[in-house]
Motif scaffolding. Structure first.
Motif, PDB file in Angstrom:
ATOM      1  N   LEU A   1      -6.736  -3.630   4.762  1.00 45.53           N
ATOM      2  CA  LEU A   1      -5.679  -3.260   5.701  1.00 45.53           C
ATOM      3  C   LEU A   1      -6.222  -3.140   7.118  1.00 45.53           C
ATOM      4  O   LEU A   1      -5.509  -3.409   8.091  1.00 45.53           O
ATOM      5  CB  LEU A   1      -5.037  -1.930   5.286  1.00 45.53           C
ATOM      6  CG  LEU A   1      -4.159  -1.946   4.036  1.00 45.53           C
ATOM      7  CD1 LEU A   1      -3.603  -0.553   3.778  1.00 45.53           C
ATOM      8  CD2 LEU A   1      -3.023  -2.955   4.159  1.00 45.53           C
TER       9      LEU A   1
ATOM     10  N   TYR B   1      -0.248  -3.089   0.268  1.00 48.77           N
ATOM     11  CA  TYR B   1       0.586  -3.965   1.083  1.00 48.77           C
ATOM     12  C   TYR B   1       2.077  -3.694   0.876  1.00 48.77           C
ATOM     13  O   TYR B   1       2.890  -3.979   1.757  1.00 48.77           O
ATOM     14  CB  TYR B   1       0.233  -5.425   0.817  1.00 48.77           C
ATOM     15  CG  TYR B   1      -1.050  -5.815   1.495  1.00 48.77           C
ATOM     16  CD1 TYR B   1      -1.071  -6.130   2.846  1.00 48.77           C
ATOM     17  CD2 TYR B   1      -2.257  -5.812   0.802  1.00 48.77           C
ATOM     18  CE1 TYR B   1      -2.255  -6.458   3.497  1.00 48.77           C
ATOM     19  CE2 TYR B   1      -3.445  -6.135   1.441  1.00 48.77           C
ATOM     20  CZ  TYR B   1      -3.439  -6.451   2.786  1.00 48.77           C
ATOM     21  OH  TYR B   1      -4.614  -6.760   3.429  1.00 48.77           O
TER      22      TYR B   1
ATOM     23  N   MET C   1       2.498  -1.104   3.344  1.00 46.69           N
ATOM     24  CA  MET C   1       2.500  -1.716   4.673  1.00 46.69           C
ATOM     25  C   MET C   1       3.829  -2.422   4.937  1.00 46.69           C
ATOM     26  O   MET C   1       4.384  -2.354   6.041  1.00 46.69           O
ATOM     27  CB  MET C   1       1.338  -2.719   4.769  1.00 46.69           C
ATOM     28  CG  MET C   1       1.216  -3.414   6.108  1.00 46.69           C
ATOM     29  SD  MET C   1      -0.168  -4.591   6.117  1.00 46.69           S
ATOM     30  CE  MET C   1      -0.059  -5.215   7.795  1.00 46.69           C
TER      31      MET C   1
ATOM     32  N   TRP D   1       6.462   0.087   5.794  1.00 44.00           N
ATOM     33  CA  TRP D   1       6.275   0.586   7.164  1.00 44.00           C
ATOM     34  C   TRP D   1       6.775  -0.428   8.188  1.00 44.00           C
ATOM     35  O   TRP D   1       7.397  -0.066   9.188  1.00 44.00           O
ATOM     36  CB  TRP D   1       4.798   0.884   7.392  1.00 44.00           C
ATOM     37  CG  TRP D   1       4.516   1.452   8.753  1.00 44.00           C
ATOM     38  CD1 TRP D   1       4.699   2.735   9.179  1.00 44.00           C
ATOM     39  CD2 TRP D   1       4.005   0.729   9.882  1.00 44.00           C
ATOM     40  NE1 TRP D   1       4.331   2.875  10.492  1.00 44.00           N
ATOM     41  CE2 TRP D   1       3.911   1.654  10.958  1.00 44.00           C
ATOM     42  CE3 TRP D   1       3.620  -0.591  10.093  1.00 44.00           C
ATOM     43  CZ2 TRP D   1       3.434   1.291  12.208  1.00 44.00           C
ATOM     44  CZ3 TRP D   1       3.154  -0.958  11.347  1.00 44.00           C
ATOM     45  CH2 TRP D   1       3.066  -0.024  12.383  1.00 44.00           C
ATOM     46  N   ILE D   2       6.518  -1.711   7.936  1.00 44.23           N
ATOM     47  CA  ILE D   2       6.990  -2.761   8.850  1.00 44.23           C
ATOM     48  C   ILE D   2       8.512  -2.802   8.876  1.00 44.23           C
ATOM     49  O   ILE D   2       9.140  -2.932   9.939  1.00 44.23           O
ATOM     50  CB  ILE D   2       6.405  -4.131   8.439  1.00 44.23           C
ATOM     51  CG1 ILE D   2       4.901  -4.178   8.755  1.00 44.23           C
ATOM     52  CG2 ILE D   2       7.135  -5.266   9.147  1.00 44.23           C
ATOM     53  CD1 ILE D   2       4.213  -5.435   8.277  1.00 44.23           C
TER      54      ILE D   2
ATOM     55  N   LEU E   1       2.963  -8.702  10.053  1.00 42.57           N
ATOM     56  CA  LEU E   1       2.366  -9.024   8.756  1.00 42.57           C
ATOM     57  C   LEU E   1       1.670 -10.381   8.817  1.00 42.57           C
ATOM     58  O   LEU E   1       0.543 -10.527   8.324  1.00 42.57           O
ATOM     59  CB  LEU E   1       3.450  -9.027   7.675  1.00 42.57           C
ATOM     60  CG  LEU E   1       2.959  -9.218   6.239  1.00 42.57           C
ATOM     61  CD1 LEU E   1       2.051  -8.078   5.820  1.00 42.57           C
ATOM     62  CD2 LEU E   1       4.147  -9.319   5.276  1.00 42.57           C
TER      63      LEU E   1
ATOM     64  N   HIS F   1      -1.474 -10.138  10.737  1.00 36.48           N
ATOM     65  CA  HIS F   1      -2.549  -9.468   9.985  1.00 36.48           C
ATOM     66  C   HIS F   1      -3.339 -10.470   9.145  1.00 36.48           C
ATOM     67  O   HIS F   1      -4.573 -10.388   9.078  1.00 36.48           O
ATOM     68  CB  HIS F   1      -1.937  -8.389   9.084  1.00 36.48           C
ATOM     69  CG  HIS F   1      -2.936  -7.713   8.188  1.00 36.48           C
ATOM     70  ND1 HIS F   1      -3.875  -6.804   8.659  1.00 36.48           N
ATOM     71  CD2 HIS F   1      -3.167  -7.823   6.849  1.00 36.48           C
ATOM     72  CE1 HIS F   1      -4.621  -6.385   7.665  1.00 36.48           C
ATOM     73  NE2 HIS F   1      -4.219  -6.983   6.553  1.00 36.48           N
TER      74      HIS F   1
END
Length: 314
Positions: free
Chosen positions: A127, A166, A169, A172-173, A184, A187
């Motif tokens: 992450l 993920y 994640m 959260w996005i 994303l 990343h």
């Protein structure tokens, strides 16, 4: 059996506290207080503790010795130019944490829980340092040929472990960026960033010397272990072989993509520490005692050089 200087150091209960104090001094000289590297330092402290646990829980050294964790501290201090990187420090912590459940699952083909935690830690590291994902297939190979746990169920458990951080994640996005998935994709984008021809201009003399020293320690430790591995249980042999495999892979990656030194050099330090620790703790000849003194002297000189060239104080 004659106990020489190297054996007294390796078996002493004062070795780890002394090396820990040495590590704190190096951090202070490198700029811990003025640069406020508290997060990086905390990761270093926890990583050192986990190296102690890795040694103790697997009995990597068949006598009482803190040579593995002491070697980790000393080798980390040589690469003190890595101290400012919070991403690298956290990824290193996660990598060490992932090895604990991986090795505990040895020959247990039903160890879906331990496998899940192994890849959760690996994924957590990715992450902040996405190139940690490079080591997922390496871990699968280790599970297949060294730890003997790769089955359909453990493979599925590894995938769930990879996806769990993920999923968080992604949630959260969805909340923070209102469905914009551009962060994303950004990343994962560096995973396809390969440089060819290889660019070594980013590596300074201290970086090259550190890598060369780690390679020499790896070769020394590996030759010693291949010659004396019959003294260890099969389980311990497989752990050392898996660490040697991980070491070689990280070295090849570093030679091929030197721009990722922050992560790869940390992996090399993790994997090399048990090998050279085994050599220091379990050899007793006059020649190996001389070799230990030379190794220690070079480590101190190299630390002084890298500290002088990278410190924010000097």
């Amino acid at each position: 059996m004659i106990k020489r200087f190297q054996n007294k150091v390796a078996e002493s209960r004062f070795t780890l506290p002394a090396v820990a104090a040495y590590g704190i001094v190096i951090w202070l000289l490198c700029g811990l207080l003025p640069q406020q590297w508290w997060g990086q330092f905390a990761c270093f402290v926890v990583s050192t503790y986990l190296m102690v646990e890795l040694n103790n829980s697997n009995v990597l050294i068949r006598i009482y010795s803190r040579s593995v964790s002491a070697a980790f501290v000393i080798l980390s201090c040589i690469a003190c130019y890595l101290f400012p990187s919070i991403k690298g420090a956290f990824a290193q912590l996660c990598l060490i944490a992932s090895l604990l459940p991986l090795f505990h699952s040895y020959q247990d083909k039903e160890s879906v829980g331990l496998t899940f935690y192994t890849f959760v830690f690996l994924s957590l590291g990715s992450l902040v340092e996405v190139h940690t994902l490079w080591f997922i297939p390496i871990y699968w190979i280790m599970m297949m040929f060294f730890v003997f746990t790769l089955t359909g169920r453990t493979f599925l458990a590894s995938l769930l472990g990879i996806f769990l951080p993920y999923w968080g994640m992604l949630a959260w996005i969805l909340w923070h960026y209102e469905g914009n998935f551009e962060p994303l994709w950004q990343h994962f984008a560096p995973l396809g960033d390969f440089q060819f021809p290889f660019d070594y201009t980013t590596l300074s003399l201290s970086h090259i010397l550190t890598f060369a020293f780690l390679v020499s320690l790896f070769v020394t430790g590996l030759i010693h272990y291949l010659r004396t591995s019959f003294n260890d249980k099969i389980r311990i042999r497989q752990i050392y072989y898996s660490l040697a495999f991980l070491d070689v892979v990280a070295m090849v990656f570093l030679i091929a993509q030197p721009q990722h030194e922050d992560l790869l050099l940390r992996v090399i330090i993790i994997a090399t520490s048990p090998l050279i620790g085994h050599f220091i703790a379990l050899t007793y000849t006059r020649l190996t005692n001389i070799a230990f003194c030379i190794i220690l002297g070079i480590a101190l000189l190299l630390t002084a050089f890298t500290l002088w060239s990278s410190s924010f104080i000097f």
